[in-house]
Design a protein around this motif. Structure first.
Motif, short mmCIF file in Angstrom:
data_model
loop_
_atom_site.label_atom_id
_atom_site.label_comp_id
_atom_site.label_asym_id
_atom_site.label_seq_id
_atom_site.Cartn_x
_atom_site.Cartn_y
_atom_site.Cartn_z
N PHE A 127 32.47 4.74 -3.08
CA PHE A 127 31.43 4.64 -2.12
C PHE A 127 31.66 5.32 -1.01
CE2 PHE A 127 29.37 2.50 1.35
CZ PHE A 127 28.06 2.15 0.97
N SER A 128 32.64 5.67 -0.51
CA SER A 128 32.86 6.71 0.61
C SER A 128 32.64 8.01 0.36
CB SER A 128 34.45 6.70 1.08
OG SER A 128 34.75 7.52 2.10
N LYS A 129 32.79 8.49 -0.86
CA LYS A 129 32.43 9.84 -1.48
C LYS A 129 31.27 10.16 -1.78
CE LYS A 129 37.24 10.57 -3.20
NZ LYS A 129 38.10 10.66 -4.42
N ASP A 130 30.69 9.02 -2.37
CA ASP A 130 29.20 9.51 -3.21
C ASP A 130 28.23 9.08 -2.20
OD1 ASP A 130 30.74 10.25 -5.30
OD2 ASP A 130 30.65 8.51 -6.28
N ARG A 131 28.36 7.89 -1.35
CA ARG A 131 27.21 7.40 -0.58
C ARG A 131 27.48 7.37 1.04
NH1 ARG A 131 24.17 3.87 -3.77
NH2 ARG A 131 22.53 4.43 -2.11
N LEU A 132 28.55 7.06 1.46
CA LEU A 132 28.77 7.30 3.03
C LEU A 132 29.06 8.77 3.40
CD1 LEU A 132 29.02 6.00 5.81
CD2 LEU A 132 31.70 5.74 5.17
N SER A 133 29.53 9.61 2.71
CA SER A 133 29.96 10.86 3.06
C SER A 133 28.78 11.97 3.00
CB SER A 133 30.98 11.62 2.45
OG SER A 133 32.32 10.97 2.53
N THR A 134 27.71 11.67 2.01
CA THR A 134 26.62 12.19 2.01
C THR A 134 25.59 11.86 3.14
OG1 THR A 134 25.75 10.56 0.14
CG2 THR A 134 26.61 12.85 -0.51
N MET A 135 25.45 10.45 3.44
CA MET A 135 24.63 10.02 4.64
C MET A 135 25.14 10.66 5.98
SD MET A 135 23.97 6.14 6.34
CE MET A 135 25.45 6.32 7.20
N ILE A 136 26.47 10.73 6.02
CA ILE A 136 27.07 11.48 7.21
C ILE A 136 26.46 12.82 7.18
CG2 ILE A 136 29.18 11.99 8.25
CD1 ILE A 136 30.54 9.64 7.25
N ARG A 137 26.64 13.64 6.16
CA ARG A 137 26.41 15.17 6.06
C ARG A 137 25.06 15.30 6.24
NH1 ARG A 137 26.51 16.75 0.36
NH2 ARG A 137 24.41 15.88 0.49
N ASP A 138 23.98 14.51 5.82
CA ASP A 138 22.64 14.77 5.83
C ASP A 138 21.79 13.99 6.80
OD1 ASP A 138 23.13 16.51 3.62
OD2 ASP A 138 22.55 14.80 2.19
N THR A 139 22.40 13.30 7.74
CA THR A 139 21.67 12.60 8.64
C THR A 139 22.49 13.08 10.13
OG1 THR A 139 21.55 10.71 7.63
CG2 THR A 139 21.24 10.44 9.90
N PRO A 140 21.67 14.18 10.61
CA PRO A 140 21.90 14.87 11.83
C PRO A 140 22.92 14.03 13.08
CG PRO A 140 19.98 15.77 11.50
CD PRO A 140 20.27 14.34 10.48
N VAL A 141 22.03 12.75 13.38
CA VAL A 141 22.64 12.07 14.44
C VAL A 141 24.14 11.38 14.23
CG1 VAL A 141 20.57 11.37 15.58
CG2 VAL A 141 21.35 9.98 13.83
N ILE A 142 24.19 11.41 12.87
CA ILE A 142 25.50 10.75 12.40
C ILE A 142 26.56 11.83 12.16
CG2 ILE A 142 26.70 9.31 10.53
CD1 ILE A 142 24.67 7.83 12.07
N ALA A 143 26.15 12.90 11.61
CA ALA A 143 27.01 14.09 11.43
C ALA A 143 27.37 14.48 12.85
CB ALA A 143 26.23 15.20 10.65
#
Length: 655
Positions: free
Chosen positions: A130-146
């Motif tokens: 879940f961390s690799k496939d879902r959470l990390s991609t959200m972090i990468r592609d959502t600017p305020v989270i990145a």
């Protein structure tokens, strides 16, 4: 705290201009605001619409998140940001929006209301995925989270399972890992697929209770439980939903505007055409008794879902919001596809159970777990060991070892797990005597003449090694592993696979033992006994000895009960209510033996039909079927050698 600072203190960082200084000042003010100011007046759904980006790896529609695309998610997300609600339960169909709710809530707090959070998955491996496939991609592609969690940040201290950010952290854990549940206080608990959790995290107890315990120091804690359900009476998510205010999603009829929550009983289609399924309005006029019964088109169904709203059916419950939603409300799948999947799953109890759990988001009520031996006696058929049914594509054995005998069943399997009991035998003897094992070896070498003109031999056998003669079973099975003669042990408990992915090596005994999930096998066995018509899953029995009442009593000698253990967790337990249960054990081992074989049954049966056609057109040959083992004789090697050397092998039919 003063947000201003002396630029001279930053000279160690190198030259900078006024623009750099202003950006630094803005960042300091932001951090102070996050740490000491109230969170902005945003709901989770408003935050997601404004700032969340969907990743191409995790979404069929990457790009800007839109809550209106899956409107029912709005109520679930906003309940998570309602200060009056502490506990949120979402019993929702698979592939809907459960994971996105978790991600949006995590992103909301990272961005606007930082705090320590825990995302709990069924296993540690699933947490990593879940961390690799879902959470990390959200972090990468959502600017305020990145900007706050991205790996490019010098302040980042990311690991796969622990991600720090200003004012908080996200920890990911597996419900099967006691260590990961016993550290770090948390304010937000996001528990995913809670019905897939083990009953206990090691020896520590219920993993959900352990995780909730970590939130007790926070007055403004949030506990979010999401899952598709499993077994009625043993489902965590259903139990939690029943304690909630039980919200359902009500949508208006396109014709009469009557609000209703979507139910499968209102879905209908023309005979043989499930792809044309339509939802029919349930409304009845109170004065005239006239039924609306309007059939919604796909476009009308989707529009009705867009206009729906959550209504609490137990509004007296406060602080605990519960949501139940099935896939009829999904914008991702046409109703006709759902109906087609139902038609395909209906003949197969296990597939239907999965369909009910994952599509309807309803628990499965186990039926047929106390089958009637008398009804099975009444449906016996006329077939013999010298003329086995043409639908048989492979033969396996289940063997139970007792102190003074072995009992063995030969089972023929066909298409869609239809089965025929070919013979059942009890052979008395001393397991310490080599002749006992010689008899068993002859039993496993037995051949059965198939209508295709081929003598079929046992392709796999499971022998119980859990009794008083474990070493003798090991010694017998070890040199016969090449014949797929397996030493097995049964283990109870939920979630254990009937046939393991691989065997367990016992180096001291120089043997590979295969551990069977016997509770799962018994579930499957009783479901199949409940199938009423020949076809997928149906169990056939011959009309001859020893298939009399004692045999069928033994085949149905156990029943499942639900028990609450000392930790308060409900589990299903199988108990004997008759003295002899060896026929049941043999059948369970036979089910496992069938699952051990990687056979393309359609191809196998097609080859047998072709062979049968050739056999019908050929000149008849004399047959000499050996006597039944039950009648006091075994098929000697010399007799087997006298037969034509045409046998079924695991790769197909060899003529």
């Amino acid at each position: 705290m003063n947000a201003d600072f002396n630029p001279a203190t930053l000279e160690v960082l190198g030259d900078f201009d006024a623009a750099h200084e202003e950006r630094l000042r803005a960042r300091v003010r932001e951090l102070i605001g996050q740490s000491f100011g109230p969170p902005p007046k945003f709901t989770v759904s408003e935050w997601a619409d404004d700032r969340r980006e969907l990743s191409s790896e995790a979404s069929s529609e990457p790009g800007k998140w839109s809550t209106s695309r899956v409107e029912p998610s709005r109520g679930v997300m906003d309940a998570c940001s309602d200060p009056e609600i502490e506990l949120v339960t979402a019993m929702i169909s698979a592939q809907s929006f459960k994971s996105e709710v978790i991600l949006n809530l995590a992103g909301f707090h990272v961005d606007l209301d930082p705090c320590p959070m825990l995302i709990l998955q069924p296993t540690l491996q699933m947490a990593e995925a879940f961390s690799k496939d879902r959470l990390s991609t959200m972090i990468r592609d959502t600017p305020v989270i990145a900007a706050k969690l991205g790996s490019h940040s010098r302040d980042s201290e990311d690991t796969i399972l622990h991600k720090k950010y200003p004012g908080g952290h996200i920890t990911l854990a597996g419900a099967n890992s006691p260590a990961s549940l016993a550290s770090r206080p948390i304010r937000i608990l996001l528990a995913d697929e809670v019905d897939r959790y083990e009953a206990s995290a090691g020896k520590e107890g219920d993993p959900v209770s352990l995780a909730v315990e970590r939130t007790t120091t926070f007055w403004n804690r949030k506990i979010i439980l999401v899952s598709t359900p499993t077994i009625k009476g043993a489902s965590r998510i259903e139990a939690s939903y029943l304690e909630s205010d039980q919200r359902r999603y009500f949508v208006p009829c396109p014709k009469c505007a009557h609000e209703q929550h979507l139910q499968w009983k209102q879905v209908r289609w023309p005979e043989g055409k499930p792809e044309e399924a339509r939802y029919h309005c349930e409304a009845t006029d109170a004065e005239t008794g006239e039924v609306c019964d309007y059939a919604w088109s796909e476009a009308e169904r989707l529009e009705a879902v867009q206009r729906g709203r959550w209504i609490a059916t137990r509004p007296e419950v406060k602080g605990h919001a519960g949501f139940h939603l099935n896939r009829i409300a999904s914008p991702w799948q046409a109703l006709g596809v759902m109906a087609r999947d139902f038609v395909l799953a209906k003949p197969h109890p296990e597939r239907l159970k999965t369909w009910v759990n994952t599509r309807l988001a309803e628990t499965w009520e186990e039926k047929g777990e106390r089958a009637d031996g008398g009804s099975l006696l009444g449906r016996r058929e006329d077939y013999t060991t010298t003329a086995i049914p043409s639908g048989v594509g492979t033969i396996v054995c289940g063997v139970d070892i007792q102190d003074d005998r072995f009992e063995v069943e030969w089972i023929g399997w066909g298409s869609d797990d239809e089965s025929w009991s070919l013979d059942y035998a009890v052979r008395y003897g001393d397991p310490n005597n080599p002749s006992f094992w010689e008899q068993l070896d002859h039993a496993l070498l037995r051949e059965f003449p198939h209508p295709a003109g081929i003598d079929m031999r046992v392709e796999a056998a499971c022998i119980d090694s859990g009794g008083h003669f474990t070493q003798q079973v090991y010694d017998f099975a070890r040199p016969r592993l090449g014949r797929k003669v397996y030493a097995i042990k049964g283990i109870g408990g939920p979630g254990k696979p009937i046939w393991p992915p691989k065997g367990t090596k016992n180096a001291a005994k120089k043997i590979t033992v295969f551990v069977l999930g016997v509770d799962q096998a018994k579930d499957l066995h009783y479901k199949r006994l409940g199938v009423k018509e020949p076809g997928p899953g149906y169990c056939h029995f011959p009309n001859r000895e020893p298939y009399e009442k004692p045999y069928f009593d033994g085949l149905t000698a156990e029943k499942a009960i639900l028990k609450v253990d000392r930790r308060g967790f409900t589990q299903k337990e199988w108990i004997k209510d008759r003295v002899r249960n060896e026929p049941l054990d043999c059948r369970v081992y036979g089910i496992a033996a069938r699952l051990s074989l990687g056979i393309d049954m359609s191809r196998r049966l097609s080859a047998l039909r072709q062979a049968a056609e050739v056999n019908r057109n050929a000149a008849p040959r004399p047959t000499a079927a050996g006597p039944s083992l039950r009648e006091g004789a075994v098929l000697a090697p010399a007799a087997a050698a006298a037969r034509p050397r045409r046998r079924v092998r695991s790769s197909g039919v060899q003529l």
